[in-house]
Design an enzyme around this catalytic site. Structure first.
Site, PDB file in Angstrom:
ATOM      1  CG  ASP A 146      -4.722 -96.542  50.402  1.00 49.05           C
ATOM      2  OD1 ASP A 146      -4.878 -97.120  51.482  1.00 49.05           O
ATOM      3  OD2 ASP A 146      -4.008 -95.524  50.256  1.00 49.05           O
ATOM      4  CD  GLU A 182      -8.674 -97.017  54.196  1.00 50.05           C
ATOM      5  OE1 GLU A 182      -8.178 -97.299  55.282  1.00 50.05           O
ATOM      6  OE2 GLU A 182      -8.301 -96.053  53.509  1.00 50.05           O
TER       7      GLU A 182
HETATM    8  C1  LM2 Z   1      -4.668 -95.968  54.020  1.00 47.71           C
HETATM    9  N1  LM2 Z   1      -5.906 -95.840  53.986  1.00 47.71           N
HETATM   10  O1  LM2 Z   1      -6.515 -94.694  53.675  1.00 47.71           O
HETATM   11  C2  LM2 Z   1      -3.987 -97.241  54.366  1.00 47.71           C
HETATM   12  O2  LM2 Z   1      -4.900 -98.201  54.853  1.00 47.71           O
HETATM   13  C3  LM2 Z   1      -2.914 -96.929  55.364  1.00 47.71           C
HETATM   14  O3  LM2 Z   1      -2.238 -98.101  55.726  1.00 47.71           O
HETATM   15  C4  LM2 Z   1      -1.986 -95.878  54.749  1.00 47.71           C
HETATM   16  O4  LM2 Z   1      -1.091 -95.395  55.723  1.00 47.71           O
HETATM   17  C5  LM2 Z   1      -2.729 -94.651  54.285  1.00 47.71           C
HETATM   18  N2  LM2 Z   1      -3.987 -94.884  53.765  1.00 47.71           N
HETATM   19  C6  LM2 Z   1      -1.934 -93.956  53.198  1.00 47.71           C
HETATM   20  O5  LM2 Z   1      -1.970 -94.734  52.027  1.00 47.71           O
HETATM   21  C7  LM2 Z   1       0.115 -96.116  55.841  1.00 47.71           C
HETATM   22  C8  LM2 Z   1       0.571 -96.078  57.290  1.00 47.71           C
HETATM   23  C9  LM2 Z   1       1.124 -94.724  57.637  1.00 47.71           C
HETATM   24  C10 LM2 Z   1       2.201 -94.351  56.648  1.00 47.71           C
HETATM   25  C11 LM2 Z   1       1.527 -94.294  55.261  1.00 47.71           C
HETATM   26  C12 LM2 Z   1       2.463 -93.878  54.168  1.00 47.71           C
HETATM   27  O6  LM2 Z   1      -0.535 -96.389  58.160  1.00 47.71           O
HETATM   28  O7  LM2 Z   1       1.702 -94.779  58.951  1.00 47.71           O
HETATM   29  O8  LM2 Z   1       2.733 -93.123  56.975  1.00 47.71           O
HETATM   30  O9  LM2 Z   1       1.056 -95.608  54.940  1.00 47.71           O
HETATM   31  O10 LM2 Z   1       3.526 -94.781  54.017  1.00 47.71           O
HETATM   32  C13 LM2 Z   1       4.151 -93.074  57.086  1.00 47.71           C
HETATM   33  C14 LM2 Z   1       4.592 -92.698  58.492  1.00 47.71           C
HETATM   34  C15 LM2 Z   1       4.083 -91.294  58.811  1.00 47.71           C
HETATM   35  C16 LM2 Z   1       4.599 -90.306  57.780  1.00 47.71           C
HETATM   36  C17 LM2 Z   1       4.184 -90.810  56.376  1.00 47.71           C
HETATM   37  C18 LM2 Z   1       4.755 -89.965  55.266  1.00 47.71           C
HETATM   38  O11 LM2 Z   1       4.044 -93.654  59.428  1.00 47.71           O
HETATM   39  O12 LM2 Z   1       4.539 -90.923  60.109  1.00 47.71           O
HETATM   40  O13 LM2 Z   1       3.967 -89.053  58.017  1.00 47.71           O
HETATM   41  O14 LM2 Z   1       4.675 -92.148  56.159  1.00 47.71           O
HETATM   42  O15 LM2 Z   1       6.171 -90.050  55.257  1.00 47.71           O
HETATM   43  C19 LM2 Z   1       4.831 -87.915  58.032  1.00 47.71           C
END
Ligand code: LM2
Ligand code: CA
Length: 446
Positions: A146, A182
Site C-alpha cells: 500500500d 501500489e
Molecule cells: C492507499 N493507497 O496508497 C489505499 O489504496 C487507500 O485506500 C488509502 O486511503 C491510502 N493509501 C492510505 O493507506 C484510504 C482512504 C482514505 C482514508 C485513508 C486512511 O481512501 O480516504 O483517509 O485510507 O484511512 C481517511 C479520510 C481522510 C482523512 C484520513 C486521515 O477519508 O479524509 O484525512 O482518513 O484521518 C484527514
C-alpha cells in the site's frame, strides 16, 4: 469514530497484530491453510508507509485493544515511538504532502495526515520485515504494498531482500513472494512507476481509466483503437504492469481514475471491460470482488463513499450468502463468481502465453481477436447488430460460447460456434444482447 466503521479504517494501523473485524490470527491461519489446500493463494494488502492519523488522539480503540497515542507517536504494540517517524525531515508547514512535484514531500511527509514511518531506519525496517515474514510463514503467497509511491524504492528493496521464502508446505522450495506495489502514476509527478520495477510488479492506473473511457465511448474513443492496446497507450512494460478495471478506491471515487472507471454498478459495460482485460495478453490481471453500499451521489460526490462491508448494528461483518446458482447475497456482489467473469478467467489460463492473432474490427466498436489457435473473442459495443464471418485461427470443431453459457460434459448451455476446416466461423451479436460479446477456447470445444 466519525464516520462509523468506515472501510478505510484498515488503512490506519496501530499494531501489526493479525486481528480485525474480519477475524483473528487463528481464523486467518485457518483461511490461508484451507485456501492453499485447494490451490487458492492469498496476497496480503500490507500498510507500512504510515500508522494512523496524527490527530486521532489516544486510547485502546484498535480492534485488538492495542494502546496508541497519536500525538506522542507511541505505538507500544509494535513497538514504534517518536524516533521512528519522519516528522523532522518533512519541511511542509502542515506536515502533510502539499506538492506532488517534490519527491521529498511525497516520501517523507504525511499522506492525508497519516503518521509517516521512517523505512530508511533499521529499527523500522526490522519491524516491517518481522511482520511480513510472519505472514509468509503462515502461508501467504505475496503482498500488495500500500502507498508504495510514498516509500523510497530502495527501502522497499532492502525489506524484500530480507523476506523468507514461501512456506514449503505449499510452495516449491525457494519460491519468493509475489510483490505488487501500489504506485499511482498518471504522469506529471515527481515519483514515477519505473523507479519501482526492480522490486516487482507495479499498479498501472492508466489501464482502467483508459479502458473505461474507450468502452464508454468518451473522447471519441472506440474499441477499434484497442488494436494497439498496451505500451503504446503510455502504459508501462507488460511484464511490469499489474492491471485491473477498478479497485476498492476508484470504484467509489477515491484514489485515481475519476469518472471513467467502470464498476459492478454498470454491469453490462463492466463485464465487457473485464472480458477484454482477461482476453488481452497485456499485464498481470486482477479482478475485483465487491460489496454493495448505499451510493448517494450529491453534486458529483458519493456521500456514502466511506461505508464499509455489510455489517450488523454492532459492527460485525455479515457472512457471505451463496445461492444455489453460486452467486452471492447478503450485500456481497462477488463479481468473481459472475459466470462471464469466471469463465473469462478460465479463458485467460487456457490462452496463457499466446500472442494476439487475427485482429478484426469494423473501424468502430465491433472488434475480434484470437490467441494463436487457443481462443477467440468478439465484442459488439456498437448500437447495431453484428454479423460477420471471421478467420479464428482455431482448429475445426463446434465450440461453446462461455459468455452466454458454459460447456457441461458434451453439451453447451449457450450459443454454439462452428469453426470450419479453414478456421472460419460465423458470429452474430445483437446489440441489445445482455452480454454483447462471445468467447470460445479450445477447452470449451464440444
Ligand atoms: C492507499 N493507497 O496508497 C489505499 O489504496 C487507500 O485506500 C488509502 O486511503 C491510502 N493509501 C492510505 O493507506 C484510504 C482512504 C482514505 C482514508 C485513508 C486512511 O481512501 O480516504 O483517509 O485510507 O484511512 C481517511 C479520510 C481522510 C482523512 C484520513 C486521515 O477519508 O479524509 O484525512 O482518513 O484521518 C484527514
Ligand atoms: Ca512515507
Amino acid at each position: 469514530m466519525n464516520p462509523w466503521r468506515p472501510w478505510w479504517e484498515r488503512y490506519q494501523p496501530v499494531s501489526y497484530k493479525l486481528c480485525s473485524r474480519s477475524g483473528n490470527e487463528s481464523e486467518f491461519r485457518d483461511m490461508v491453510t484451507r485456501c492453499n489446500n485447494v490451490g487458492v493463494h492469498i496476497y496480503v494488502d500490507v500498510v507500512f508507509n504510515h500508522m494512523l492519523n496524527s490527530a486521532a488522539g489516544s486510547g485502546n480503540r484498535g480492534i485488538c485493544n492495542s494502546y496508541f497515542n497519536a500525538e506522542r507517536h507511541d505505538f507500544p504494540s509494535v513497538p514504534y515511538s517518536r524516533f521512528d517517524f519522519n516528522d523532522p525531515i518533512c519541511k511542509t508547514p502542515s506536515g502533510d504532502i502539499e506538492n506532488y512535484s517534490d519527491p521529498i514531500q511525497v516520501r517523507y511527509c504525511r499522506l492525508y495526515g497519516l503518521l509517516d514511518l521512517s523505512q530508511w531506519k533499521d529499527d523500522v525496517r526490522s519491524k516491517i520485515i518481522d511482520f511480513l515474514n510472519h505472514l509468509i510463514d503462515l502461508g501467504v503467497a505475496g503482498f500488495r504494498i500500500d502507498a508504495a509511491k510514498h516509500i523510497r524504492p530502495e527501502d522497499i528493496n532492502v525489506i524484500l531482500t530480507k523476506l523468507n521464502n514461501l512456506n514449503a508446505r505449499w510452495f516449491t522450495k525457494g519460491s519468493r513472494p509475489f510483490i505488487y506495489q501500489e504506485v499511482i502514476d498518471l504522469g506529471g509527478e515527481a515519483v514515477q512507476s519505473s523507479e519501482y520495477f526492480r522490486n516487482g510488479r507495479v499498479t498501472e492506473f492508466k489501464y482502467g481509466m483508459q479502458l473505461g473511457t474507450v468502452l464508454r465511448k468518451w473522447n471519441e474513443q472506440k474499441m477499434a483503437n484497442l488494436k494497439s492496446w498496451g505500451e503504446s497507450w503510455h502504459m508501462m512494460p507488460s511484464n511490469k504492469a499489474f492491471v485491473f478495471v477498478d479497485n476498492h478506491d476508484n470504484q467509489r471515487g477515491h484514489g485515481s481514475g475519476g469518472s471513467s472507471i467502470l464498476t459492478f454498478w454498470n454491469p453490462r459495460l463492466y463485464k465487457m471491460a473485464v472480458g477484454f482485460m482477461l482476453a488481452h495478453p497485456y499485464g498481470f490481471t486482477r479482478i475485483m470482488s465487491s460489496y454493495w453500499w448505499p451510493k448517494d451521489i450529491q453534486n458529483g460526490t458519493d456521500l456514502n463513499d466511506w461505508v464499509g462491508p455489510p455489517s450488523n448494528s454492532d459492527g460485525s461483518i455479515k457472512p457471505v450468502t451463496i445461492y444455489a446458482n453460486e452467486t452471492c447475497g447478503n450485500g456481497w456482489i462477488c463479481e468473481h463468481r459472475w459466470d462471464e467473469i469466471r469463465n473469462m478467467v478460465i479463458f485467460r489460463n487456457v490462452v496463457y502465453g499466446e500472442p494476439i492473432t487475427n485482429w478484426w474490427d469494423n473501424n468502430n466498436n465491433q472488434v475480434a481477436f484470437g490467441r494463436a489457435g487457443k481462443g477467440f473473442v468478439v465484442f459488439n459495443n456498437d448500437d447495431r447488430n453484428l454479423l460477420v464471418i471471421l478467420p479464428t485461427g482455431l482448429p475445426a470443431g463446434v465450440y461453446c460460447d462461455v459468455i452466454s453459457g458454459r460447456k457441461e460434459g458434451k453439451t453447451c448451455t449457450g450459443i454454439q460456434i462452428h469453426v470450419a476446416a479453414n478456421g472460419m466461423a460465423r458470429f452474430q451479436i445483437n446489440y441489445q444482447a445482455k452480454h454483447p460479446f462471445i468467447a470460445i477456447h479450445v477447452e470449451a470445444r464440444l
